[in-house]
Design an enzyme around this catalytic site. Structure first.
Site, PDB file in Angstrom:
ATOM      1  N   THR A  14     -27.006  -0.010   6.275  1.00  0.00           N
ATOM      2  CA  THR A  14     -26.242  -0.880   5.393  1.00  0.00           C
ATOM      3  C   THR A  14     -25.188  -1.559   6.246  1.00  0.00           C
ATOM      4  OG1 THR A  14     -26.597   0.496   3.435  1.00  0.00           O
ATOM      5  CG2 THR A  14     -24.675  -0.951   3.422  1.00  0.00           C
ATOM      6  N   ASP A  58     -28.728   6.527   1.625  1.00  0.00           N
ATOM      7  CA  ASP A  58     -29.179   6.190   0.275  1.00  0.00           C
ATOM      8  C   ASP A  58     -30.634   5.753   0.233  1.00  0.00           C
ATOM      9  OD1 ASP A  58     -28.982   3.736   1.503  1.00  0.00           O
ATOM     10  OD2 ASP A  58     -27.756   2.795  -0.054  1.00  0.00           O
ATOM     11  N   GLU A  68     -16.950  -1.149  -2.143  1.00  0.00           N
ATOM     12  CA  GLU A  68     -17.930  -0.906  -1.081  1.00  0.00           C
ATOM     13  C   GLU A  68     -17.295  -0.270   0.155  1.00  0.00           C
ATOM     14  OE1 GLU A  68     -21.339  -1.715  -1.019  1.00  0.00           O
ATOM     15  OE2 GLU A  68     -21.231  -2.204  -3.140  1.00  0.00           O
TER      16      GLU A  68
END
Length: 261
Positions: free
Chosen positions: A69, A64, A46
């Site tokens: 995020t 995305d 990640e």
């Protein structure tokens, strides 16, 4: 994601016996040392780092379609888990620096919108990340939503530490919703071609089927089409029959090499 030096022999010769589920009482991914390994493995994929505790303050829009995020597991403003996290933090610590964003987080859930969050949300997230109460909330939501369900299902399927990690990494990326690429449907796809040990199947064969299904799911989404976190990490451990994820561990993600000794 993590610290703690972990040592132990590589069990290269370990084999999975058909019809033998993971032994009751055997180490699971929820063993503290194994969990630390899991955090580091996910962080390598990640965040291109093993220092997972540095990522409580991480936040960006990676384009995305999931909005922001953030945090140690990639809580997203567009998928509801960031909202759940901030709600938990606010129940525990009313008036925290993120509480004022709850109405906006409810509005943007299901979208990639930043409306009501910009321009100060990123700064305030980074401020909150210094609060041990927010760090604990991130840990607890990670466990509730991702880690504990993956380990529970893995143990029920009779798979060991590596298999439980494969489940965890899949649920982190794909969630466990009803869409075709969710964790439960990846597992369902694998079950059509192999049985887990709890159903009398061979563990290695089943895990290969699960990883095949995982790669298929990743390729359905442009943001996840690089499958190296499976190909040059999880499959490496599986080929070595290292079903207990015993260190030393060597793997690559996105071409970068990592080691846990």
């Amino acid at each position: 994601m993590g610290a703690a030096a972990l040592a132990g022999p590589l069990i290269a010769s370990q084999t999975a016996t058909a019809a033998t589920p993971a032994a009751v009482g055997a180490l699971g991914l929820d063993d503290p040392a194994k969990k630390e390994i899991a955090m580091k493995l996910v962080c390598s994929a990640e965040n291109s780092s093993l220092n997972w505790k540095e990522y409580y303050r991480y936040i960006e829009d990676i384009g995305d379609g999931r909005g922001y995020t953030a945090g140690i597991i990639g809580f997203c403003s567009g998928t509801g888990d960031m909202l759940d996290l901030v709600e938990l933090y606010t129940r525990r610590k009313p008036g925290n620096v993120l509480a004022k964003y709850l109405p906006a987080l409810r509005e943007v859930d299901g979208t990639d919108s930043h409306e009501g969050l910009d321009p100060t949300f990123v700064r305030d997230w980074e401020r909150a990340a210094g609060d041990p109460a927010f760090q604990k909330a991130q840990n607890d939501e990670r466990d509730r939503v991702y880690f504990n369900p993956a380990v529970k299902q893995g143990k029920a399927d009779g798979i060991g530490v590596l298999g439980q990690f494969c489940y965890y990494d899949a649920i982190v990326m794909h969630g466990d919703g009803t869409d075709s690429t969710s964790f439960r449907n990846i597992r369902g796809r694998a079950l059509r071609s192999a049985k887990p040990p709890a159903q009398g199947g061979d563990e290695v064969k089943y895990l290969n089927a699960f990883l095949d299904a995982r790669v298929w799911a990743m390729k359905q989404e442009e943001a996840h089409e690089d499958t190296s976190r499976v190909d040059t990490a999880q499959r490496v451990f599986l080929r070595k029959r290292n079903l207990d994820l015993d260190p030393p561990l060597d793997w690559k993600v996105y071409g970068d090499s990592y080691h846990i000794g």
